[in-house]
Design a protein around this motif. Structure first.
Motif, mmCIF file in Angstrom:
data_model
loop_
_atom_site.group_PDB
_atom_site.id
_atom_site.type_symbol
_atom_site.label_atom_id
_atom_site.label_comp_id
_atom_site.label_asym_id
_atom_site.label_seq_id
_atom_site.Cartn_x
_atom_site.Cartn_y
_atom_site.Cartn_z
ATOM 1 N N ILE A 296 -43.232 -147.803 7.345
ATOM 2 C CA ILE A 296 -43.376 -147.196 8.667
ATOM 3 C C ILE A 296 -42.387 -146.035 8.744
ATOM 4 O O ILE A 296 -41.171 -146.241 8.716
ATOM 5 C CB ILE A 296 -43.077 -148.195 9.800
ATOM 6 N N CYS B 87 -40.703 -143.133 10.916
ATOM 7 C CA CYS B 87 -40.458 -142.906 12.340
ATOM 8 C C CYS B 87 -39.633 -141.634 12.517
ATOM 9 O O CYS B 87 -38.570 -141.487 11.903
ATOM 10 C CB CYS B 87 -39.713 -144.109 12.920
ATOM 11 N N CYS C 147 -43.828 -135.651 12.036
ATOM 12 C CA CYS C 147 -44.815 -136.729 11.886
ATOM 13 C C CYS C 147 -46.126 -136.207 11.305
ATOM 14 O O CYS C 147 -46.704 -136.823 10.394
ATOM 15 C CB CYS C 147 -45.067 -137.412 13.227
ATOM 16 N N LYS D 123 -47.766 -137.249 7.663
ATOM 17 C CA LYS D 123 -49.150 -137.734 7.569
ATOM 18 C C LYS D 123 -49.930 -136.899 6.560
ATOM 19 O O LYS D 123 -50.708 -137.433 5.748
ATOM 20 C CB LYS D 123 -49.829 -137.656 8.940
ATOM 21 N N THR E 35 -47.545 -145.234 7.102
ATOM 22 C CA THR E 35 -48.010 -144.830 8.422
ATOM 23 C C THR E 35 -46.857 -144.229 9.218
ATOM 24 O O THR E 35 -45.689 -144.487 8.934
ATOM 25 C CB THR E 35 -48.607 -146.018 9.195
ATOM 26 N N CYS E 36 -47.196 -143.420 10.208
ATOM 27 C CA CYS E 36 -46.192 -142.672 10.974
ATOM 28 C C CYS E 36 -46.183 -143.093 12.432
ATOM 29 O O CYS E 36 -47.234 -143.380 13.016
ATOM 30 C CB CYS E 36 -46.461 -141.171 10.873
ATOM 31 N N SER E 37 -44.993 -143.081 13.013
ATOM 32 C CA SER E 37 -44.835 -143.427 14.416
ATOM 33 C C SER E 37 -43.723 -142.578 15.015
ATOM 34 O O SER E 37 -42.688 -142.376 14.372
ATOM 35 C CB SER E 37 -44.486 -144.912 14.575
ATOM 36 N N GLN F 281 -41.927 -143.461 17.526
ATOM 37 C CA GLN F 281 -40.947 -144.330 18.186
ATOM 38 C C GLN F 281 -40.579 -145.513 17.304
ATOM 39 O O GLN F 281 -41.396 -146.031 16.540
ATOM 40 C CB GLN F 281 -41.497 -144.831 19.520
ATOM 41 N N THR G 224 -39.810 -149.313 16.991
ATOM 42 C CA THR G 224 -40.180 -150.511 17.726
ATOM 43 C C THR G 224 -39.200 -151.635 17.434
ATOM 44 O O THR G 224 -38.785 -151.829 16.288
ATOM 45 C CB THR G 224 -41.604 -150.968 17.375
#
Length: 251
Positions: free
Chosen positions: A125, A127, A134, A138, A151-153, A155, A157
């Motif tokens: 992940i 972030c 981001c 990607k 995968t990109c986020s 925020q 968590t």
């Protein structure tokens, strides 16, 4: 100087930084000469932005909206000019990373890509609060065929658990780096590893005005890391350190 063996699954890095320069050129649709000019001006552009526009009270807005693509060039210039140093950081990741990985404040995505290439890693992940970063990561993941694993986020968590957390050149940008250490501790699995570095200095000529160098903030940070983490030795001559979670933190 020691030369460590290169993990075979990183073979594409050593000559082209996972195709970083090509990815920048095609992602931003830049001519080669213009890209080189922007890379050369990268750090100065970020320094000027920081000295003119940065305030701790609006730090999130600064990185989210004002930095734009400028930080891409600053980071890329460093990565392309420091490949031996980055190489050893990636070797440390290869040695220690496994399971589910969080790359916090991942910038160009180099470390996230490296983690995704590690056979012991199941998921990465990435972030970063900068939306351009981001989108760029990607783009890179898709180009490298890693979009199913990386995968990109925007925020971080606190409801997930991670087996490995990566955090490079980020903590000095935070108003409360100690709280981030505690947040990492809370989401790290019992046998997890934190691979991290920091640079609590604004530089010799204030070239890093967006770094904290408050002595009280720094002392609190070091006291916290000593209480909650145990350092894991590694042989690489780099700033990154590796820690495991102390299951009985010192109060």
């Amino acid at each position: 100087m020691l030369s460590f063996p290169i993990p075979v699954f990183f073979s594409s890095y050593w000559n082209n930084s996972f195709h970083l320069e090509h990815h920048l050129q095609t992602f931003l649709n830049l001519e080669p000469d213009l890209l080189q000019a922007k890379l050369l001006a990268g750090q100065q552009k970020m320094s000027d932005l920081g000295q003119n526009d940065f305030q701790w009270e609006t730090a999130t807005e600064f990185y989210n909206n004002q930095v734009g693509s400028n930080y891409l060039f600053d980071l890329a210039s460093f990565h392309l000019g420091s490949q031996d140093y980055i190489r050893d950081t990636l070797c440390l990741i290869a040695d220690q990373a496994d399971g589910k990985v969080l790359d916090f404040g991942g910038g160009l995505g180099t470390h996230a890509i490296a983690a995704a290439l590690c056979p012991e890693v199941t998921q990465v992940i990435y972030c970063d609060i900068n939306p351009i970063h981001c989108e760029f990561v990607k783009y890179r993941a898709k180009k490298l065929g890693l979009e199913d694993k990386l995968t990109c986020s925007p925020q971080f968590t606190t409801t997930e658990t991670f087996d490995t957390i990566l955090c490079f050149d980020v903590l000095e940008h935070l108003p409360d780096p100690t709280q981030q250490l505690l947040d990492f501790y809370n989401v790290l699995s019992s046998n997890g590893k934190l691979i991290v570095n920091w640079y609590f200095s604004q530089g010799l000529n204030n070239e890093f005005p967006f770094h904290t160098e408050d002595p009280q903030v720094i002392e609190k940070f070091f006291r916290t890391i000593q209480r909650h983490y145990l350092e894991v030795f590694h042989p690489y001559l780099i700033t990154a350190r590796c820690y495991k979670k102390s299951l009985e933190p010192i109060i």
